[in-house]
Design a protein around this motif. Sequence first.
Motif, mmCIF file in Angstrom:
data_model
loop_
_atom_site.group_PDB
_atom_site.id
_atom_site.type_symbol
_atom_site.label_atom_id
_atom_site.label_comp_id
_atom_site.label_asym_id
_atom_site.label_seq_id
_atom_site.Cartn_x
_atom_site.Cartn_y
_atom_site.Cartn_z
ATOM 1 N N CYS A 170 6.515 80.367 -29.137
ATOM 2 C CA CYS A 170 7.978 80.249 -29.018
ATOM 3 C C CYS A 170 8.685 81.239 -29.937
ATOM 4 O O CYS A 170 9.629 81.930 -29.524
ATOM 5 C CB CYS A 170 8.412 78.819 -29.357
ATOM 6 S SG CYS A 170 7.860 77.576 -28.172
ATOM 7 N N MET A 171 8.241 81.328 -31.169
ATOM 8 C CA MET A 171 8.879 82.228 -32.123
ATOM 9 C C MET A 171 8.663 83.690 -31.744
ATOM 10 O O MET A 171 9.577 84.517 -31.864
ATOM 11 C CB MET A 171 8.339 81.954 -33.526
ATOM 12 C CG MET A 171 8.699 80.574 -34.063
ATOM 13 S SD MET A 171 8.010 80.214 -35.700
ATOM 14 C CE MET A 171 8.951 81.342 -36.721
ATOM 15 N N ASP A 205 19.825 77.941 -20.327
ATOM 16 C CA ASP A 205 21.103 77.232 -20.427
ATOM 17 C C ASP A 205 20.938 75.865 -21.087
ATOM 18 O O ASP A 205 21.834 75.392 -21.790
ATOM 19 C CB ASP A 205 21.716 77.035 -19.032
ATOM 20 C CG ASP A 205 22.723 78.119 -18.682
ATOM 21 O OD1 ASP A 205 23.248 78.765 -19.608
ATOM 22 O OD2 ASP A 205 22.992 78.319 -17.492
ATOM 23 N N VAL A 206 19.812 75.207 -20.818
ATOM 24 C CA VAL A 206 19.636 73.826 -21.267
ATOM 25 C C VAL A 206 18.588 73.675 -22.368
ATOM 26 O O VAL A 206 18.414 72.582 -22.902
ATOM 27 C CB VAL A 206 19.252 72.921 -20.072
ATOM 28 C CG1 VAL A 206 20.362 72.921 -19.031
ATOM 29 C CG2 VAL A 206 17.938 73.362 -19.430
ATOM 30 N N ALA A 207 17.875 74.742 -22.708
ATOM 31 C CA ALA A 207 16.787 74.656 -23.690
ATOM 32 C C ALA A 207 17.320 74.400 -25.102
ATOM 33 O O ALA A 207 18.357 74.932 -25.497
ATOM 34 C CB ALA A 207 15.965 75.934 -23.677
ATOM 35 N N ARG A 208 16.591 73.579 -25.836
ATOM 36 C CA ARG A 208 16.903 73.307 -27.233
ATOM 37 C C ARG A 208 15.634 73.472 -28.062
ATOM 38 O O ARG A 208 14.522 73.394 -27.537
ATOM 39 C CB ARG A 208 17.453 71.881 -27.401
ATOM 40 C CG ARG A 208 18.712 71.613 -26.579
ATOM 41 C CD ARG A 208 19.898 72.429 -27.050
ATOM 42 N NE ARG A 208 21.080 72.161 -26.238
ATOM 43 C CZ ARG A 208 21.466 72.914 -25.205
ATOM 44 N NH1 ARG A 208 20.747 73.985 -24.867
ATOM 45 N NH2 ARG A 208 22.538 72.616 -24.523
ATOM 46 N N LYS A 209 15.797 73.666 -29.362
ATOM 47 C CA LYS A 209 14.665 73.865 -30.261
ATOM 48 C C LYS A 209 14.475 72.646 -31.152
ATOM 49 O O LYS A 209 15.426 71.931 -31.463
ATOM 50 C CB LYS A 209 14.893 75.098 -31.145
ATOM 51 C CG LYS A 209 15.051 76.394 -30.386
ATOM 52 C CD LYS A 209 15.034 77.588 -31.321
ATOM 53 C CE LYS A 209 16.131 77.569 -32.333
ATOM 54 N NZ LYS A 209 16.155 78.787 -33.186
ATOM 55 N N SER A 210 13.222 72.436 -31.568
ATOM 56 C CA SER A 210 12.941 71.430 -32.590
ATOM 57 C C SER A 210 11.998 72.071 -33.607
ATOM 58 O O SER A 210 11.142 72.883 -33.248
ATOM 59 C CB SER A 210 12.292 70.183 -31.984
ATOM 60 O OG SER A 210 11.018 70.470 -31.449
ATOM 61 N N THR A 211 12.169 71.732 -34.865
ATOM 62 C CA THR A 211 11.363 72.333 -35.920
ATOM 63 C C THR A 211 10.192 71.443 -36.289
ATOM 64 O O THR A 211 10.257 70.216 -36.181
ATOM 65 C CB THR A 211 12.208 72.590 -37.181
ATOM 66 O OG1 THR A 211 12.768 71.337 -37.621
ATOM 67 C CG2 THR A 211 13.348 73.549 -36.880
ATOM 68 N N SER A 215 7.705 76.248 -38.576
ATOM 69 C CA SER A 215 7.828 76.814 -37.238
ATOM 70 C C SER A 215 8.828 76.014 -36.408
ATOM 71 O O SER A 215 9.422 75.052 -36.883
ATOM 72 C CB SER A 215 6.441 76.812 -36.552
ATOM 73 O OG SER A 215 6.491 77.441 -35.295
ATOM 74 N N TRP A 216 9.026 76.439 -35.169
ATOM 75 C CA TRP A 216 9.859 75.680 -34.241
ATOM 76 C C TRP A 216 9.313 75.878 -32.834
ATOM 77 O O TRP A 216 8.480 76.749 -32.598
ATOM 78 C CB TRP A 216 11.329 76.103 -34.317
ATOM 79 C CG TRP A 216 11.627 77.537 -33.958
ATOM 80 C CD1 TRP A 216 11.764 78.588 -34.814
ATOM 81 C CD2 TRP A 216 11.817 78.082 -32.634
ATOM 82 N NE1 TRP A 216 12.031 79.738 -34.127
ATOM 83 C CE2 TRP A 216 12.076 79.465 -32.787
ATOM 84 C CE3 TRP A 216 11.816 77.534 -31.355
ATOM 85 C CZ2 TRP A 216 12.306 80.312 -31.703
ATOM 86 C CZ3 TRP A 216 12.042 78.365 -30.268
ATOM 87 C CH2 TRP A 216 12.286 79.743 -30.444
#
Length: 276
Positions: A170-171, A205-211, A215-216
């Motif tokens: 992802c990063m 448009d709808v994607a969100r990140k979590s840590t 990392s995330w």
Amino acid sequence: QANPALGVRISHEHVETEFRSPSMTARQLAIERFGVGDWPDTSEEKDRVISREAFAACAEHDRAKRITGRPVFAVDSSPDQGWGSLAVAGKRADGLLQGAVVEHERGTDWIVHQDPNGSWAGRAIELKKVYPGCWFLIDGSGTAVSLVDALKAAHLRVRVLTAGEYGQACMQWFAAATGIQPDGTASVPRFRFPFPQPWLDEALDVARKSTFGDSWKWTRRGSEGDISPLVAVTVASWGAEHLKRARAIDPNEILARRDRDARKAADDAAGDRAGE
């Protein structure tokens, strides 16, 4: 003066560098350097991880630009497996990374399934026939991991990413698409996609990140819709960076073959109805 420290503790040159850097948006600069109030962002893109402008800059309109490394495919699905996605990625001759969503359909049986006669079928099987020896990658924390046994039974090369590898993927993809490195430094974006890619754009448009830890990752349950196209492209891109290179492909060729197969199936169905 909006910022009394300007020219005293903070040089004009430093602020100019921040102004030109893609790592700081105009809004952030206005808040942190020019004394503008930190009011809630009400813009249409306030929650979007990558702006439409930045994503559009990754579009490749030249069909001659193609993948020259081994095609790496990745599979992902929504948490309820109501939607599935299949993506491809690889390196180009100019060193850039190119990827695309090959398919995004309801369910996951279309990816791989076993016919009543016991033979294996599906889009993954078709791609294996065209690109022998290609890899199929899956994020081990997603629901698409349920397809691993079927893919292996169909004699496909399968690689399941660990949680750490998925976070790294992802990063790395974010850095390739935006040019913003994990340490905050800026560089030239090196990801391209064959234009257009509406499924990938809609997922962003709808994607969100979590840590997690240092990392995330793209989070499926924390996002506001199906992000399987984005996850599939992200994971395939990781494979293109970390697996060995081989033959050349054109993502547009894969998409065109998909459309030809769909038209043929429609024509065959129409012929069957006409013969009844």
